[in-house]
Design an enzyme around this catalytic site. Structure first.
Site, mmCIF file in Angstrom:
data_model
loop_
_atom_site.group_PDB
_atom_site.id
_atom_site.type_symbol
_atom_site.label_atom_id
_atom_site.label_comp_id
_atom_site.label_asym_id
_atom_site.label_seq_id
_atom_site.Cartn_x
_atom_site.Cartn_y
_atom_site.Cartn_z
ATOM 1 N N TYR A 18 1.015 2.204 13.663
ATOM 2 C CA TYR A 18 2.453 1.938 13.746
ATOM 3 C C TYR A 18 3.353 2.798 12.862
ATOM 4 O O TYR A 18 4.366 3.296 13.322
ATOM 5 C CB TYR A 18 2.700 0.448 13.439
ATOM 6 C CG TYR A 18 4.152 0.091 13.273
ATOM 7 C CD1 TYR A 18 5.022 0.102 14.367
ATOM 8 C CD2 TYR A 18 4.679 -0.246 12.030
ATOM 9 C CE1 TYR A 18 6.365 -0.209 14.224
ATOM 10 C CE2 TYR A 18 6.018 -0.560 11.879
ATOM 11 C CZ TYR A 18 6.853 -0.541 12.970
ATOM 12 O OH TYR A 18 8.174 -0.843 12.827
ATOM 13 N N GLY A 35 11.395 4.666 5.141
ATOM 14 C CA GLY A 35 12.176 3.845 4.219
ATOM 15 C C GLY A 35 13.650 4.078 4.422
ATOM 16 O O GLY A 35 14.086 5.229 4.408
#
Ligand code: SF4
Length: 468
Positions: free
Chosen positions: A247, A34
């Site tokens: 991923y 993030g």
């Protein structure tokens, strides 16, 4: 390059003299989860301190700011908005003063019944300070009549549904919990006798902590002066997110008890067996395609070559050229090494195709660099469905595989051939059966019921632009 956006990362430490600095370093290692905001909350003599800001961890925190976070216990959060706006008011940890003292919460995941609970709480007079669904959990904790914080959290977590790995900091403890499906990761470790928590083990590596175990699905772990205690609050039905291994997670992490790098290599090996091709080189799309390419090269016997280079230093702001340069957006991040790829038949390995536009630009870039043939191989099945569990995905209609066949996608990206890893192949390589894994963005089979089911491709709007 995937187009699926990372979600959030959480960190926690109980009873260490360097709590704020350790949280900073932990978040630094979790930055890939993030990049919109970063925050740390600490507790000292019953008083809560909070520092949070929009931006990267290294930009948000400096020594002065960390010095404003006293105490031996802290939690931290890096955020990419998956529910709620991207704004400072939604940055975490969320803090709250309640009848049971100050509380702070950091949440990774998405609740699927957040709207219903919010409407109910608002009707009952609750005022929300953010529009993120994470705040719901704190309100439910604050409203609980249970004597203990852990009792209140058990009650709250039994009301919410969806994906959550949460860390709650209270006056006398840190509570860490995973949802009964264990969709998002959360690990427990030890540093100098102090228990630590993180979304991924790469955070432990940076601070020198040792990994103890995963916080389990349906479990609350309580860190306090009494040590580490485990509370089972719900029956576990583990269906961890396979996309963490495809991923999201860092390859140097252990996620769900497994090495992410090893999973990616196994996906690549299996892909080579499912979609062999005669070629001169295996070339990964860096960075997420790298380990799958190693696996593909090993299984196929075709040499691996780093024929694409990624610029790791692309900031959030760069000056775009006044005149349009073809494929500029991709060129900022990737550039072919002409001397390696020119005149060659290459197997290009990527983790996924989302809209198809990026893959098309990469294929074009390689052809412009003199590549003779591009055989695109994808180390996961076609991504056809959106995620409702805390991963920011494009809408279903934007996912090229939701409305196009593999041959249509091949034509769109202009590859000489295209092969995706099968769902069975992915599960075998991951080492878990499909019923014990979330692979919903590939299969549409959501392990936790969602309020609004995904529309079928034929129900989607007509006149859709391929790869838009
Ligand atoms: Fe992971 Fe996909 Fe399931 Fe979302 S839908 S939790 S990204 S596997």
């Amino acid at each position: 390059m995937s187009g699926f956006k990372d979600e959030c990362g959480v960190f926690g430490v109980w009873g260490h003299s360097d709590a704020a600095n350790l949280s900073y370093l932990g978040l630094y290692a979790l930055q890939h989860r993030g990049q919109e905001s970063a925050g740390i909350a600490s507790i000292d003599e019953g008083k809560l301190f909070i520092e949070r800001e929009m931006g990267y961890v290294a930009d948000v925190f400096d020594e002065e700011r960390l010095a404003r976070l006293p105490g031996r216990s802290a939690i931290g959060h890096v955020r990419y908005s998956t529910a709620g706006d991207s704004s400072l008011s939604n940055a975490q940890p969320i803090v709250f003063s309640s009848g049971r003292g100050p509380l702070a919460l950091a949440h990774n995941g998405n609740l699927v019944n957040a709207k219903e609970i919010r409407v109910r709480l608002e009707e009952e007079g609750t005022l929300f300070t953010t529009n993120s669904d994470s705040e719901m959990i704190l309100h439910l904790v604050a409203r609980s009549r249970k004597d203990t914080l852990s009792g209140a959290l058990v009650e709250a977590l039994n009301e919410v549904r969806g994906a959550f790995s949460v860390v709650v900091l209270g006056r006398d403890e840190i509570l860490a919990a995973r949802d009964p499906n264990g969709l998002r990761p959360l690990v427990l470790g030890m540093l100098d006798g102090a228990p630590v928590l993180a979304s991924e083990t790469c955070a432990f590596d940076l601070i020198g902590a040792t990994y103890t175990r995963d916080v389990e699905a349906g479990e609350i772990v309580r860190l306090s002066e009494s040590g580490v205690e485990s509370i089972r609050y719900a029956f576990p039905r583990p269906t961890p997110c396979v996309f963490e291994h495809v991923y999201f997670a860092r390859p140097d992490s252990l996620v769900f008890g497994k090495s992410v790098a090893a999973s990616r290599e196994a996906f690549g090996e299996r892909l080579a067996r499912e979609h062999p091709v005669e070629a001169d080189l295996v070339v990964p799309v860096p960075d997420s395609g790298t380990y799958a390419a190693i696996g593909y090269a090993r299984a196929s016997g075709i040499p691996l070559a780093l024929g694409l280079v990624r610029n790791h230093y692309v900031g959030r702001t760069f000056i775009e050229p006044k005149q349009s340069i073809r494929s500029f957006g991709v060129k900022v991040k990737l550039n072919p090494v002409r001397e390696i790829v020119k005149g060659k038949r290459i197997v290009l390995i990527d983790d996924s195709i989302v809209r198809g536009t990026t893959s098309r630009k990469i294929v074009k870039m390689l052809r412009d660099a003199g590549v003779k043939e591009v055989h695109l191989r994808i180390s996961s099945p076609p991504t056809q469905y959106s995620c409702h569990y805390g991963i920011d995905t494009p809408t279903r209609r934007e996912l090229i595989a939701s409305h196009s066949s593999v041959e249509e996608i091949r034509q769109f990206v202009d590859a000489d051939s295209l092969g995706y890893l099968s769902t069975e192949g992915m599960m075998e390589a991951f080492g878990r059966p499909e019923h014990a894994t979330c692979a919903a963005c590939f299969t549409g089979r959501y392990p936790v019921e969602i309020s609004e089911p995904a529309p079928e491709p034929e129900e989607m709007a007509a006149g859709l632009e391929v790869g838009s």
